[in-house]
Design a protein around this motif. Structure first.
Motif, short mmCIF file in Angstrom:
data_model
loop_
_atom_site.label_atom_id
_atom_site.label_comp_id
_atom_site.label_asym_id
_atom_site.label_seq_id
_atom_site.Cartn_x
_atom_site.Cartn_y
_atom_site.Cartn_z
N LEU A 100 14.26 -79.21 -11.37
CA LEU A 100 13.34 -78.09 -11.32
C LEU A 100 12.19 -78.28 -12.31
O LEU A 100 12.40 -78.75 -13.43
CB LEU A 100 14.08 -76.78 -11.61
N ARG A 101 11.00 -77.91 -11.90
CA ARG A 101 9.82 -77.97 -12.75
C ARG A 101 9.03 -76.66 -12.58
O ARG A 101 9.32 -75.87 -11.70
CB ARG A 101 8.93 -79.16 -12.35
N THR A 102 8.04 -76.45 -13.43
CA THR A 102 7.21 -75.27 -13.31
C THR A 102 6.53 -75.24 -11.94
O THR A 102 6.00 -76.26 -11.48
CB THR A 102 6.13 -75.25 -14.40
N MET A 103 6.56 -74.09 -11.29
CA MET A 103 5.94 -73.93 -9.98
C MET A 103 5.09 -72.66 -9.99
O MET A 103 5.56 -71.61 -10.41
CB MET A 103 7.01 -73.88 -8.89
N TYR A 104 3.84 -72.76 -9.54
CA TYR A 104 2.87 -71.68 -9.66
C TYR A 104 2.25 -71.34 -8.31
O TYR A 104 1.66 -72.19 -7.65
CB TYR A 104 1.78 -72.11 -10.66
N ILE A 105 2.41 -70.09 -7.91
CA ILE A 105 1.84 -69.60 -6.66
C ILE A 105 0.66 -68.69 -6.99
O ILE A 105 0.80 -67.71 -7.72
CB ILE A 105 2.88 -68.80 -5.85
N ASP A 106 -0.52 -69.03 -6.47
CA ASP A 106 -1.70 -68.19 -6.66
C ASP A 106 -2.31 -67.85 -5.31
O ASP A 106 -1.78 -68.22 -4.25
CB ASP A 106 -2.72 -68.87 -7.59
N ALA A 107 -3.43 -67.13 -5.35
CA ALA A 107 -4.05 -66.68 -4.11
C ALA A 107 -4.44 -67.86 -3.22
O ALA A 107 -4.35 -67.79 -1.99
CB ALA A 107 -5.28 -65.83 -4.43
N GLY A 108 -4.89 -68.95 -3.83
CA GLY A 108 -5.29 -70.12 -3.07
C GLY A 108 -4.17 -70.69 -2.23
O GLY A 108 -4.39 -71.11 -1.09
N MET A 109 -2.97 -70.69 -2.77
CA MET A 109 -1.83 -71.22 -2.01
C MET A 109 -1.52 -70.32 -0.82
O MET A 109 -1.17 -70.80 0.26
CB MET A 109 -0.61 -71.34 -2.93
N ARG A 110 -1.64 -69.00 -1.00
CA ARG A 110 -1.38 -68.08 0.12
C ARG A 110 -2.34 -68.34 1.29
O ARG A 110 -1.97 -68.23 2.45
CB ARG A 110 -1.54 -66.63 -0.35
N LEU A 111 -3.59 -68.65 0.93
CA LEU A 111 -4.61 -68.83 1.97
C LEU A 111 -4.61 -70.22 2.57
O LEU A 111 -5.31 -70.48 3.55
CB LEU A 111 -6.00 -68.52 1.36
N ASN A 112 -3.82 -71.12 1.98
CA ASN A 112 -3.84 -72.52 2.42
C ASN A 112 -3.39 -72.69 3.86
O ASN A 112 -3.96 -73.49 4.61
CB ASN A 112 -2.98 -73.35 1.48
N SER A 113 -2.36 -71.96 4.24
CA SER A 113 -1.87 -72.06 5.62
C SER A 113 -0.98 -70.85 5.93
O SER A 113 -0.50 -70.17 5.03
CB SER A 113 -1.06 -73.35 5.82
N LYS A 114 -0.78 -70.60 7.20
CA LYS A 114 0.10 -69.51 7.64
C LYS A 114 1.53 -69.76 7.19
O LYS A 114 2.25 -68.84 6.78
CB LYS A 114 0.04 -69.38 9.16
N GLU A 115 1.94 -71.04 7.22
CA GLU A 115 3.30 -71.38 6.79
C GLU A 115 3.49 -71.06 5.31
O GLU A 115 4.52 -70.51 4.91
CB GLU A 115 3.55 -72.87 7.03
N ASN A 116 2.49 -71.41 4.49
CA ASN A 116 2.57 -71.08 3.06
C ASN A 116 2.64 -69.58 2.84
O ASN A 116 3.42 -69.09 2.02
CB ASN A 116 1.35 -71.64 2.32
N GLN A 117 1.81 -68.84 3.56
CA GLN A 117 1.78 -67.40 3.40
C GLN A 117 3.13 -66.79 3.73
O GLN A 117 3.63 -65.91 3.02
CB GLN A 117 0.69 -66.79 4.29
#
Length: 284
Positions: A100-117
Motif C-alpha cells: 500500500l502507498r499513498t493514494m489521492y483522489i481529486d476532482a481531476g480524477m473524477r472527471l478523467n473517465s466514467k469508470e473512474n467516477q
C-alpha cells in the motif's frame, strides 16, 4: 497528539476500524499502524504525508498507509472532514501492508473517465456506510464493515496501479524509519531536558541531518515539536488535575514558569490560567 497512537478504541467497536467527523481539525505529526482515509466534506485542508503536501478541497480523498508520518491543518475558517482508520489485518491476506502507498483522489480524477467516477462514488459510499455501521451496530455489522473495507481498498488499488504512482510522493524508507525512531524517543523523554544532539546520538546520525529532516517530515523544528509535546501534556494536566500551574510547568519539562507561559501562549493562544477557567466552564 503523540508520536505514535496505540488505537485501542478500534477494539471497543468489536472490529479494528473507526470513523468520525472532525471540524476545524489540526493535528501534529504522528503515525500509527492503522491505515487512514481522509475525506474532505467542507473547507480546505493541507495534509502532509511523509513530507509530501496535499492541498485538499471538498470531495478530495487521501489514503495514508499505516506507518506513514502525517499531519494536517485546516486552512479555511470552517472545514469538515471524515477520518476513517482500519487495521491492515482487515485486508489480509488479499493485500499486505507493504503493497500500500499513498493514494489521492481529486476532482481531476473524477472527471478523467466514467469508470473512474463510478469507482470514486463507490469508495465514498463505502466510507460513509462504514461510519453509519459503526454508529448503528446493527446485526452482522462487523462483516459488513470488513467487506466494505476490502471493496474500498481494491477500488483504490485499481485506480492507483503501482506503475502510475506519482514520483516524489514517497519518502525513502530509511528516512521514514529514522524519523519514527526519533519521534518515539522524544515521546518517551519529552519531560526531561533532552536536546537535538542527544536524539541524533541515539539514532547514530548527525545533528545537522536530523535538524534538516525534522521540519521536512513533521512541519516543525525539533524545538517547536518538543515544545508542543510538552504543552499538549500540560493542557491535559490543567483540565484533569488540581495541580498548581507551577507544578504542571515543571512536570511538563519546563525549567521556569516564564518559559512555560510563553510557550503555552504560542501553542494554544491562551495563558495557562485562562485555559483552566475554560476547562472548568466546559465541565460545568
Amino acid at each position: 497528539m503523540a508520536y505514535f497512537e496505540e488505537r485501542s478504541d478500534l477494539l471497543i467497536n468489536g472490529i479494528k476500524c473507526s470513523a468520525g467527523i472532525r471540524k476545524d481539525y489540526n493535528y501534529s505529526a504522528h503515525w500509527h499502524r492503522e491505515c487512514e482515509i481522509t475525506c474532505v466534506v467542507n473547507g480546505q485542508i493541507d495534509l502532509w504525508i511523509n513530507s509530501y503536501l496535499y492541498h485538499l478541497q471538498p470531495g478530495d480523498i487521501v489514503f495514508c498507509p499505516g506507518g506513514y508520518i502525517h499531519y494536517g491543518h485546516s486552512i479555511s475558517e470552517k472545514s469538515t472532514m471524515l477520518i476513517m482508520l482500519f487495521h491492515p489485518d482487515l485486508i489480509e491476506p488479499l493485500y499486505k501492508s507493504d503493497e500500500l502507498r499513498t493514494m489521492y483522489i481529486d476532482a481531476g480524477m473524477r472527471l478523467n473517465s466514467k469508470e473512474n467516477q463510478n469507482a470514486v462514488n463507490e469508495i465514498e459510499s463505502c466510507i460513509f456506510l462504514i461510519l453509519n455501521e459503526l454508529i448503528g451496530k446493527k446485526a452482522e455489522y462487523i462483516g459488513v464493515i470488513q467487506g466494505k473495507v476490502l471493496v474500498m481498498t481494491s477500488l483504490l488499488k485499481r485506480l492507483f496501479p503501482v506503475a502510475v504512482r506519482k514520483e516524489g510522493s514517497e519518502l525513502p524508507y530509511t528516512s521514514l524509519v529514522m524519523m519514527q525512531k526519533a519521534l518515539s524517543y522524544i515521546d518517551s523523554r519529552f519531560r526531561d531536558d533532552i536536546s537535538l544532539e542527544e536524539v541524533a546520538g541515539r539514532l547514530a546520525v548527525s545533528s545537522c541531518y536530523l535538524s534538516r529532516m525534522f521540519p521536512r517530515i513533521t512541519g516543525q523544528t525539533f524545538k517547536d515539536y518538543l515544545a508542543q509535546k510538552r504543552i499538549e501534556y500540560a493542557v491535559n494536566l490543567i483540565h484533569n488535575t488540581d495541580m498548581t500551574i507551577l507544578d504542571i510547568a515543571l512536570d511538563s519539562g519546563f525549567n521556569s514558569i516564564r518559559t512555560f507561559n510563553r510557550c503555552f501562549k504560542a501553542v494554544t493562544g491562551e495563558i495557562p490560567t485562562a485555559e483552566r477557567r475554560h476547562g472548568k466552564k466546559e465541565r460545568n
